[in-house]
Design an enzyme around this catalytic site. Structure first.
Site, PDB file in Angstrom:
ATOM      1  N   CYS A 165       0.823  -1.193   0.000  1.00 25.76           N
ATOM      2  CA  CYS A 165       0.000   0.000   0.000  1.00 25.76           C
ATOM      3  C   CYS A 165       0.862   1.249   0.000  1.00 25.76           C
ATOM      4  O   CYS A 165       2.080   1.195  -0.072  1.00 25.76           O
ATOM      5  CB  CYS A 165      -0.907   0.008   1.236  1.00 25.76           C
ATOM      6  N   ARG A 178      -4.768   1.293  -0.953  1.00 29.38           N
ATOM      7  CA  ARG A 178      -4.774  -0.134  -0.668  1.00 29.38           C
ATOM      8  C   ARG A 178      -4.546  -0.978  -1.904  1.00 29.38           C
ATOM      9  O   ARG A 178      -5.198  -0.801  -2.929  1.00 29.38           O
ATOM     10  CB  ARG A 178      -6.101  -0.548  -0.021  1.00 29.38           C
ATOM     11  N   LEU A 179      -3.591  -1.904  -1.782  1.00 25.75           N
ATOM     12  CA  LEU A 179      -3.444  -3.023  -2.692  1.00 25.75           C
ATOM     13  C   LEU A 179      -3.844  -4.235  -1.878  1.00 25.75           C
ATOM     14  O   LEU A 179      -3.098  -4.702  -1.010  1.00 25.75           O
ATOM     15  CB  LEU A 179      -2.008  -3.148  -3.204  1.00 25.75           C
ATOM     16  N   ILE A 185      -4.433  -7.668  -0.350  1.00 22.17           N
ATOM     17  CA  ILE A 185      -3.761  -8.966  -0.390  1.00 22.17           C
ATOM     18  C   ILE A 185      -4.374  -9.927   0.628  1.00 22.17           C
ATOM     19  O   ILE A 185      -4.682 -11.066   0.317  1.00 22.17           O
ATOM     20  CB  ILE A 185      -2.250  -8.815  -0.093  1.00 22.17           C
ATOM     21  N   ASN A 204       1.671  -0.108   5.463  1.00 25.00           N
ATOM     22  CA  ASN A 204       2.103  -0.659   4.177  1.00 25.00           C
ATOM     23  C   ASN A 204       2.971  -1.873   4.460  1.00 25.00           C
ATOM     24  O   ASN A 204       3.995  -1.749   5.145  1.00 25.00           O
ATOM     25  CB  ASN A 204       2.904   0.414   3.414  1.00 25.00           C
ATOM     26  N   GLY A 205       2.594  -3.045   3.962  1.00 27.41           N
ATOM     27  CA  GLY A 205       3.449  -4.214   4.132  1.00 27.41           C
ATOM     28  C   GLY A 205       2.700  -5.465   4.512  1.00 27.41           C
ATOM     29  O   GLY A 205       1.486  -5.575   4.314  1.00 27.41           O
ATOM     30  N   ASP A 236      -3.789  -8.492   8.931  1.00 28.96           N
ATOM     31  CA  ASP A 236      -2.607  -8.284   9.770  1.00 28.96           C
ATOM     32  C   ASP A 236      -2.522  -6.845  10.263  1.00 28.96           C
ATOM     33  O   ASP A 236      -1.853  -6.563  11.256  1.00 28.96           O
ATOM     34  CB  ASP A 236      -1.335  -8.680   9.018  1.00 28.96           C
ATOM     35  N   ILE A 293      12.596 -11.864 -17.717  1.00 26.99           N
ATOM     36  CA  ILE A 293      12.865 -10.959 -18.826  1.00 26.99           C
ATOM     37  C   ILE A 293      14.154 -11.420 -19.499  1.00 26.99           C
ATOM     38  O   ILE A 293      15.145 -11.712 -18.827  1.00 26.99           O
ATOM     39  CB  ILE A 293      13.033  -9.509 -18.327  1.00 26.99           C
ATOM     40  N   SER A 336      10.724 -12.881  -4.709  1.00 31.11           N
ATOM     41  CA  SER A 336      11.958 -12.598  -5.434  1.00 31.11           C
ATOM     42  C   SER A 336      13.140 -13.246  -4.734  1.00 31.11           C
ATOM     43  O   SER A 336      13.037 -13.689  -3.586  1.00 31.11           O
ATOM     44  CB  SER A 336      12.189 -11.082  -5.540  1.00 31.11           C
TER      45      SER A 336
END
Length: 648
Positions: A2, A50-51, A53, A75-76, A100, A292, A364
């Site tokens: 976020c 907000r994203l 999840i 955020n996180g 969370d 990529i 990642s």
């Protein structure tokens, strides 16, 4: 994942300008396309993007405690939140959501400032406690999630995930910090806690900031330092490899929690390949993997990624990028807000956009080089430290200093034949030698690049100080663990994690890095050097742990890196852009840069006499910062990537 913003009156209860708070938040719309939220009371206001999840239906923010006196913007991800919910419920707290986020509110109520020490994850958050009239800002241990803040002359404190949010405030002075410019041209990034503007600070990793109304805004508090065990107490050989597999499996497993599709970046290197292998073990369905590739063979790892994808039967998505794929160049300054000279931001943006077409979360392999000594500079440093230990300084300094001055600059030759830098590093002490090793532009180049007027502004400051402080504070005498610690405090937060956060969030993608779990970092720093660097091979224990799980040539081939062909670009398609930057006059109007030296360096590069591509790229990115951020130009988003690059 976020975006967070806020305005807090540190002196009283003046009304917060809600329209301004909305503008600050909207400037980071790419960080949270799934919703916005605002809450203002006399003297404080928070914004949130907000994203979604976790708890997609019920996790809207700002989020409150039971009586509304404590609220948070965050955020996180806190991966151990379920355990904390159980503990806090036993203490009498009531939870209304399954997110969370709510853990932070109740943890603050129960444990105060110490709550942050219980969180395992990546985060940047702000809590306002109305009863205590207190603001509590916190950032995760490694600095995966950002937070910038500034105290304005009138006592208002503003904060945001990205600098662009703060730049909306009309009372924020845009005064470029000369020491940050020196740091940038030396290291390629503006380090924590600095910002390119002297009026703004970044909350450092593993720090919190408590501000009580009516009091002074003090210094952030460090709440974590890696606990480094005695090397003699650590496992070795096959036992260490097995212990690492268990540790990484746990770190990957906890990062699979999601109510939205997730996948993984797969470069074809050992770090991302190991993460994909563990995900394949833990998931009941095929892993979504993304890579990529480049048409230039010297920069392409896509074949290795394809082989790992086939081995683990992933749903693999790959996109080939042309060697002249540099159309993101003009947009980079607006994405990063500050000058940022890591050109691998371009492929990182590309792979993030590719992943976002299919998933919302991507794991990642970031952190493998820092945790397990994968960079070539670690091997060089070990060798140089051995020489420093064996050869007295009175002999070493004049001997290698003279050789360094006399040896020609052979930029086009293989690293082993470019001995000039090595001689100069050997002539220096440990800190100065490592500084020379990691510098984008060395002292000689910067002394010719900067005008006497700019050097006067520095008042004797040298970017070496960025490394000197963590060198002195390192909780270990082991030479390898010490420079890993220094990298963790500087390069990792300032370059790697900044690059990934801005690139992934520009595409509204959440990234998670299991190799940067703080328990993994502590374990890795405690290992004897021989378990990380063995017979000249970096990441030895990690490679041993995945023997039989990954192809031999993927484990033990030379490190390639996620780079772009800068040298060729500046002799071809990037040349007009650079010429336009010089012609615009922005660089010269500062009075900081020697035009004759810049033009000579460009001519040397064009002729092939020298490879000055990193120097030219650093200048191009600084000019872009002046154009798109400092001067307030507007760059619009394009090609479907959610990028807000405007500046107020």
């Amino acid at each position: 994942m976020c975006g967070i913003t806020g305005i807090v009156d540190t002196r009283g209860r003046r009304a917060v300008d809600r329209d301004l708070l909305v503008r600050m938040t909207d400037r980071m719309a790419h960080r949270g396309p799934d919703g916005t939220g605002y809450h203002t009371i006399p003297g404080a206001g928070f914004g949130h993007l907000r994203l979604a999840i976790i708890d997609v239906a019920g996790g809207q923010q700002p989020l409150f405690n039971e009586d509304g006196t404590v609220f948070v913007t965050y955020n996180g991800e806190i991966y151990n939140y379920r355990e904390l919910v159980a503990e806090l419920t036993a203490c009498g707290h009531r939870f209304r959501t399954h997110s969370d986020t709510e853990v932070i509110v109740h943890a603050w109520e129960e444990w105060g400032e110490a709550c942050i020490e219980r969180f395992r994850g990546m985060f940047a958050f702000a809590v306002w406690d109305e009863r205590k009239e207190t603001l509590f800002l916190g950032r995760d241990r490694l600095g995966k999630k950002p937070v910038h803040y500034a105290v304005l002359p009138d006592g208002m404190l503003i904060f945001g995930s990205e600098l662009k949010a703060l730049l909306c405030h009309p009372n924020l002075e845009r005064r470029i910090d000369p020491t940050a410019v020196e740091d940038y041209f030396a290291l390629g990034y503006v380090p924590e806690t600095k910002c390119i503007y002297g009026t703004v600070r970044k909350l450092p990793p593993a720090h919190s900031l408590t501000v009580r109304r009516g009091g002074q805004v003090g210094e952030p508090r460090c709440y974590w330092e890696p606990r480094i065990e005695a090397a003699s107490a650590m496992p070795s050989g096959a036992e260490a490899a097995e212990a690492l597999r268990t540790l990484l499996r746990d770190a990957v497993d906890m990062r699979l929690m999601s109510e939205v599709p997730l996948g993984a970046f797969l470069s074809g290197g050992v770090d991302s390949s190991a993460v994909v292998a563990l995900m394949a073990d833990l998931l009941s369905e095929p892993v979504n993997s993304f890579s990529i590739g480049f048409r230039q063979a010297s920069h392409d790892e896509s074949e290795y990624a394809r082989r790992v994808a086939e081995q683990y039967k992933t749903r693999h998505h790959s996109r080939i990028v042309d060697a002249d794929d540099f159309d993101l160049v003009d947009r980079l300054p607006g994405i990063y807000d500050e000058p940022f000279a890591d050109s691998s931001a371009i492929p990182t943006l590309r792979v993030s956009a590719l992943a976002r077409e299919n998933v919302t979360v991507a794991l990642s392999g970031d952190g493998g080089d820092e945790a397990f000594a994968g960079y070539r500079r670690y091997r060089w440093h070990q060798t140089e430290e051995t020489v420093r230990r064996l050869v007295p300084a009175g002999v070493r300094r004049p001997l290698f200093g003279t050789l360094g001055r006399l040896y020609p600059q052979l930029d086009w030759m293989p690293r082993k034949l470019r001995a000039k830098a090595t001689f100069l590093e050997l002539a220096a002490d440990t800190v100065d030698g490592f500084f020379l090793n990691v510098s984008v532009l060395n002292d000689a180049v910067r002394s010719r690049l900067f005008t006497s007027a700019f050097r006067g502004l520095l008042q004797g400051y040298h970017a070496r100080e960025v490394l000197a402080a963590p060198f002195a504070a390192a909780p270990t005498d082991d030479p390898l663990a010490r420079i890993q610690y220094v990298d963790m405090k500087t390069w990792l937060a300032g370059d790697i994690l900044t690059k990934v956060d801005r690139a992934s969030m520009a595409a509204s993608l959440e990234t998670r890095a299991p190799l940067l779990d703080h328990k993994v970092i502590e374990w890795a720093l405690s290992l004897p050097a021989s378990e990380k660097l063995c017979d000249g091979i970096g990441k030895a224990v990690l490679k041993k742990a995945f023997e039989g799980r990954l192809p031999e040539d993927i484990l033990y081939r030379p490190k390639q890196g996620f780079s772009v062909p800068l040298a060729a670009w500046f002799r071809g398609p990037l040349r007009p852009r650079f010429d336009a930057a010089l012609a615009s006059g922005r660089l010269w109007e500062t009075g900081w840069f020697d035009r004759g030296f810049v033009e000579t360096s460009l001519a040397q590069h064009q002729s092939g006499v020298r490879d000055n591509s990193r120097f030219l790229w650093s200048l191009l990115m600084f000019d872009g910062f002046l154009r798109d951020v400092h001067e307030g130009a507007v760059t619009t988003a394009s090609s479907g990537e959610r990028v807000s690059a405007t500046a107020a």
